[in-house]
Design a protein around this motif. Structure first.
Motif, PDB file in Angstrom:
ATOM      1  N   ILE A  17       0.826  -1.218   0.000  1.00 42.08           N
ATOM      2  CA  ILE A  17       0.000   0.000   0.000  1.00 42.08           C
ATOM      3  C   ILE A  17       0.856   1.262   0.000  1.00 42.08           C
ATOM      4  N   SER A  18       2.110   1.160   0.452  1.00 39.84           N
ATOM      5  CA  SER A  18       2.975   2.339   0.375  1.00 39.84           C
ATOM      6  C   SER A  18       3.304   2.677  -1.075  1.00 39.84           C
ATOM      7  N   ALA A  23       2.341   6.653  -5.179  1.00 38.23           N
ATOM      8  CA  ALA A  23       1.885   6.899  -6.548  1.00 38.23           C
ATOM      9  C   ALA A  23       0.751   7.921  -6.569  1.00 38.23           C
ATOM     10  N   ILE A  24      -0.162   7.807  -5.607  1.00 39.37           N
ATOM     11  CA  ILE A  24      -1.270   8.768  -5.513  1.00 39.37           C
ATOM     12  C   ILE A  24      -0.743  10.166  -5.237  1.00 39.37           C
ATOM     13  N   VAL A  25       0.205  10.282  -4.315  1.00 35.65           N
ATOM     14  CA  VAL A  25       0.792  11.587  -3.998  1.00 35.65           C
ATOM     15  C   VAL A  25       1.446  12.190  -5.234  1.00 35.65           C
ATOM     16  N   LEU A  41       8.444  23.113  -8.273  1.00 38.39           N
ATOM     17  CA  LEU A  41       8.551  22.198  -7.138  1.00 38.39           C
ATOM     18  C   LEU A  41       7.165  21.722  -6.743  1.00 38.39           C
ATOM     19  N   TRP A  42       6.889  20.445  -6.944  1.00 40.89           N
ATOM     20  CA  TRP A  42       5.560  19.920  -6.650  1.00 40.89           C
ATOM     21  C   TRP A  42       5.606  18.691  -5.747  1.00 40.89           C
ATOM     22  N   LEU A  43       6.821  18.233  -5.405  1.00 46.00           N
ATOM     23  CA  LEU A  43       6.952  17.057  -4.541  1.00 46.00           C
ATOM     24  C   LEU A  43       8.129  17.285  -3.602  1.00 46.00           C
ATOM     25  N   VAL A  44       7.893  17.100  -2.309  1.00 40.33           N
ATOM     26  CA  VAL A  44       8.973  17.223  -1.337  1.00 40.33           C
ATOM     27  C   VAL A  44       9.528  15.825  -1.058  1.00 40.33           C
ATOM     28  N   GLY A  45      10.853  15.684  -1.147  1.00 39.82           N
ATOM     29  CA  GLY A  45      11.472  14.371  -1.021  1.00 39.82           C
ATOM     30  C   GLY A  45      11.187  13.676   0.294  1.00 39.82           C
ATOM     31  N   SER A  46      11.011  14.460   1.360  1.00 44.51           N
ATOM     32  CA  SER A  46      10.792  13.861   2.675  1.00 44.51           C
ATOM     33  C   SER A  46       9.458  13.144   2.788  1.00 44.51           C
ATOM     34  N   ILE A  47       8.593  13.292   1.761  1.00 40.86           N
ATOM     35  CA  ILE A  47       7.310  12.581   1.810  1.00 40.86           C
ATOM     36  C   ILE A  47       7.540  11.071   1.751  1.00 40.86           C
ATOM     37  N   ASN A 143       1.353  17.850  -0.101  1.00 39.11           N
ATOM     38  CA  ASN A 143       1.792  16.450  -0.082  1.00 39.11           C
ATOM     39  C   ASN A 143       1.334  15.748   1.189  1.00 39.11           C
ATOM     40  N   GLY A 144       1.403  16.465   2.329  1.00 37.76           N
ATOM     41  CA  GLY A 144       0.991  15.875   3.597  1.00 37.76           C
ATOM     42  C   GLY A 144      -0.482  15.531   3.617  1.00 37.76           C
ATOM     43  N   VAL A 145      -1.314  16.436   3.112  1.00 33.16           N
ATOM     44  CA  VAL A 145      -2.763  16.196   3.086  1.00 33.16           C
ATOM     45  C   VAL A 145      -3.078  14.999   2.198  1.00 33.16           C
ATOM     46  N   ILE A 146      -2.430  14.916   1.046  1.00 33.56           N
ATOM     47  CA  ILE A 146      -2.707  13.820   0.112  1.00 33.56           C
ATOM     48  C   ILE A 146      -2.303  12.478   0.712  1.00 33.56           C
ATOM     49  N   ILE A 147      -1.128  12.419   1.345  1.00 35.49           N
ATOM     50  CA  ILE A 147      -0.675  11.130   1.869  1.00 35.49           C
ATOM     51  C   ILE A 147      -1.500  10.706   3.083  1.00 35.49           C
ATOM     52  N   VAL A 148      -2.002  11.664   3.865  1.00 35.64           N
ATOM     53  CA  VAL A 148      -2.896  11.330   4.977  1.00 35.64           C
ATOM     54  C   VAL A 148      -4.189  10.730   4.442  1.00 35.64           C
ATOM     55  N   ALA A 149      -4.747  11.353   3.399  1.00 40.40           N
ATOM     56  CA  ALA A 149      -5.978  10.827   2.798  1.00 40.40           C
ATOM     57  C   ALA A 149      -5.745   9.448   2.200  1.00 40.40           C
ATOM     58  N   ALA A 150      -4.604   9.276   1.528  1.00 42.61           N
ATOM     59  CA  ALA A 150      -4.292   7.975   0.925  1.00 42.61           C
ATOM     60  C   ALA A 150      -4.105   6.905   1.996  1.00 42.61           C
TER      61      ALA A 150
END
Length: 224
Positions: A17-18, A23-25, A41-47, A143-150
């Motif tokens: 699932i990771s 991929a969703i992010v 800049l649309w993706l932060v590496g620390s995600i 990015n944080g909001v998207i990964i929390v939702a995912a």
């Protein structure tokens, strides 16, 4: 090596699932980036480090939505402020990480990837170029909001690892004691004991309650 590793099933689930979650992010963040240039800049590496927490340790305090979203956001803001005020030198790099840690402590949103998010802002400094003031909003918070939702959606089918924590522990999950005799230790005393470690322990109150009830049950069974 952890003393109590998770099952192979849980390891497999978190790994699979990771992949889907990141991929969703990537897809959503790329679709909503401020402009279409490759340099935007649309993706932060620390995600990627955030993904380890929300998919491999979904019940940890460092993995919860407030920690993820606020931790990424305030850390990014600290990084941008340091970059604009101190440049990109060694001192600025060190201050960006220390400042992010201090800000996350104040906001009660400790999230280890935040240190990398803050440092990344200072690493962007180049002659005639400084990180955008929008960096905390996008990509950090976005990015944080998207990964929390995912993580919420992808962990949902697996009852034992639902995310966030509020969805993971219905009251009926904790095993009830087998008798009503007074326990030698209370759940609150266990929490106080953890407090005296004076360090951040990645176990939530709900898990402390389950440990307490399980211990009480085992002691009661042993006494019989």
């Amino acid at each position: 090596m952890p003393e109590h590793p998770t099952s192979w099933t849980d390891r497999a689930v978190s790994s699979v699932i990771s992949v889907i979650g990141i991929a969703i992010v990537v897809v959503i963040s790329q679709a909503t980036r401020p402009d279409s240039s490759p340099a935007s800049l649309w993706l932060v590496g620390s995600i990627g480090a955030t993904a380890v927490l929300v998919f491999a340790v979904p019940h940890g305090p460092l993995s919860q939505p407030w920690a993820v979203i606020c931790g990424q956001g305030v850390s990014a803001l600290v990084g941008v402020v340091v970059a604009h005020s101190m440049g990109g030198g060694t001192t600025a790099k060190a201050v960006s990480v220390g400042g992010a840690i201090a800000a996350m402590h104040v906001c009660r949103c400790i999230h280890p990837p935040g240190g990398a998010t803050s440092l990344a802002a200072v690493l962007m400094v180049a002659p005639g170029h400084e990180p955008s003031w929008l960096y905390p909003l996008t990509p950090a918070i976005l990015n944080g909001v998207i990964i929390v939702a995912a993580a919420t959606a992808l962990n949902w089918p697996f009852v034992w690892r639902r995310y966030p924590l509020a969805l993971a522990f219905p009251k009926s999950n904790a095993p009830a004691p087998v008798d009503s005799s007074p326990p030698p230790v209370t759940a609150e005393q266990l929490r106080v004991a953890f407090h005296y470690l004076d360090t951040l322990v990645t176990i939530c109150d709900e898990e402390v309650e389950i440990v307490y009830r399980s211990l009480h049950r085992q002691l009661a069974m042993g006494l019989r």
